[in-house]
Scaffold this active site. Structure first.
Site, PDB file in Angstrom:
ATOM      1  N   LYS A 118       0.801  -1.222   0.000  1.00 59.35           N
ATOM      2  CA  LYS A 118       0.000   0.000   0.000  1.00 59.35           C
ATOM      3  C   LYS A 118       0.834   1.271   0.000  1.00 59.35           C
ATOM      4  O   LYS A 118       0.306   2.353  -0.243  1.00 59.35           O
ATOM      5  CB  LYS A 118      -0.978  -0.010   1.166  1.00 59.35           C
ATOM      6  CG  LYS A 118      -2.042  -1.091   1.068  1.00 59.35           C
ATOM      7  CD  LYS A 118      -2.750  -1.054  -0.285  1.00 59.35           C
ATOM      8  CE  LYS A 118      -3.928  -2.004  -0.305  1.00 59.35           C
ATOM      9  NZ  LYS A 118      -5.160  -1.384   0.088  1.00 59.35           N
ATOM     10  N   SER A 155      -2.554 -12.516   4.975  1.00 55.25           N
ATOM     11  CA  SER A 155      -3.189 -12.433   3.655  1.00 55.25           C
ATOM     12  C   SER A 155      -2.284 -13.044   2.576  1.00 55.25           C
ATOM     13  O   SER A 155      -2.764 -13.476   1.525  1.00 55.25           O
ATOM     14  CB  SER A 155      -3.556 -10.990   3.303  1.00 55.25           C
ATOM     15  OG  SER A 155      -2.415 -10.206   3.109  1.00 55.25           O
TER      16      SER A 155
END
Lengths: 91, 315
Positions: free
Chosen positions: B44, B261
């Site tokens: 991100k 994840s």
């Protein structure tokens, strides 16, 4: 054949509180239509009036989103599990 | 390697490692792109830099401006890092049930946290931030879920890096959150080679969203719709917390310490490897394992950790 359909928390009240409902059908669409026929409170919740999938509902056959299989025409098999989940974001 | 002038110059250009020893099919290679090496610790950072620099170019961001963003963690952390370096203030709307490390990192980089109900997951954070943005037009709302600068980050950086380092890729697999990674990398790779399949992996939304009152509280990121996500994806599959943790542990077993994840995306890759004859699967590892140590994912009993993970946002 009877397929196991798992309902998300927010749809259980429309199915007498059940989290899993056994429903007949040979395709995902058939199972979902029979499900709504058995529990009128589910009518319009998973499938819209024109018979397509509700925008914010994801339907999984075993672990796969049926929108990327054959959509509502996806064939189900003995022992398949259909799960209905609301669309959520991540990130 | 040249000396970087700013920590922001260290964003991107991440390594790919061959982890085919974990592939169940000897004809299928699995490659893992490690995004945990970004300065803010996740993929991100790329999105954060792109969102902020795009807003600067458009003249929306004035010096000292205040930014507002809903995030389950990583985008918030990336934005907090970029905002700190560039002198902006950041308010992050964060669901109550993220790991304490995510919360701490936001504070370390000087962001202000506005808590949204954990029971509504990321959807609740998005809703609260959208409302706050209306009440405070003086704050700049970058809104990663609807901002084309999000997928653009991956069209301009992540996608070209993959094509440069791994041109024989046949399948691209990543987690679905805002859909920015999948949309950006997916459209870049499809343009290079339309035969490349794009697979999305997502966590089960089940228990995480008990607070949603009805289906209209559901949420599809606007960028997913605008960029034709449904057409772009070839497959979307759910991976539960237990599989995610098990595959994170297997990765640790070959020396790779990645977040939960990553385990989910890898579980999706293993499923793909079992279904295809041969190929090269490239999997994104969004972050390292550091932010999830408090969950006990690697050290506690698997069933206990799985129950805990069901209540924690790790995507």
């Amino acid at each position: 054949m009877a397929i196991e359909v798992r309902l998300p928390t927010l749809l259980r009240s429309a199915a007498e509180g059940q989290s899993v409902v056994k429903t007949e059908g040979d395709t995902v669409g058939e199972v979902l239509r029979n499900l709504a026929a058995g529990y009128p409170g589910l009518e319009g919740q998973i499938l819209t009036g024109d018979g397509s999938l509700h925008k914010f509902v994801n339907v999984y056959l075993d672990d796969d989103d049926v929108r990327y299989l054959d959509k509502l025409d996806t064939k189900v098999q003995e022992g398949s599990v259909i799960s209905i989940l609301p669309a959520v974001a991540g990130g | 390697m040249p000396v970087a002038k700013s920590v922001l110059d260290l964003i991107g250009n991440t390594p790919v490692v061959d982890i085919s020893t974990l592939s169940p099919n000897p004809e299928v290679k699995i490659m893992l792109k490690l995004e945990g090496g970004n300065p803010g610790g996740s993929i991100k950072d790329r999105v954060a830099l792109s969102l902020i620099e795009d807003a600067e170019e458009q003249g929306i961001l004035k010096p000292g401006a205040t930014l507002l963003e809903p995030s389950s963690g990583n985008t918030g952390i990336g934005l907090a890092l970029v905002a700190k370096v560039k002198g902006y203030h950041l308010k992050v709307v964060l669901p109550g049930n993220v790991s304490p490390e995510r919360r701490q990192l936001l504070l370390i980089y000087g962001a202000e946290i506005i808590e949204s109900p954990g029971s509504e997951g990321s959807n609740g954070a998005v809703r609260m931030a959208t409302q706050l943005a209306k009440e405070h037009p003086e704050w700049v709302f970058l809104y990663q879920y609807a901002n084309p600068a999000n997928p653009k980050a991956h069209i301009l950086t992540t996608g070209p890096e993959i094509w440069r380092d791994c041109p024989d890729v046949t399948h691209f697999i990543a987690g679905l959150g805002t859909s920015g990674t999948l949309i950006g990398v997916g459209s870049y790779l499809k343009e290079k080679n339309p035969d490349i399949e794009i697979w999305a992996v997502e966590p089960p939304s089940g228990e995480m969203v008990d607070g949603l009152r009805n289906l209209d509280d559901g949420y599809i990121p606007p960028i997913f719709t605008e960029f034709g996500g449904e057409k772009l994806l070839d497959r979307k599959t759910v991976v539960g917390p237990k599989d995610s943790i098990e595959w994170s542990r297997r990765l640790a077993g070959i020396g790779i310490f990645a977040g939960i994840s990553t385990g989910a995306a890898l579980a999706g890759a293993v499923k793909c490897a079992r279904q295809i004859e041969k190929g090269v699967i490239l999997v994104i590892s969004p972050d390292g394992g550091w932010k999830y140590l408090s969950t006990g994912a690697w050290t506690d009993d698997i069933d206990v950790v799985t129950e805990r993970a069901k209540k924690t946002i790790y995507f």
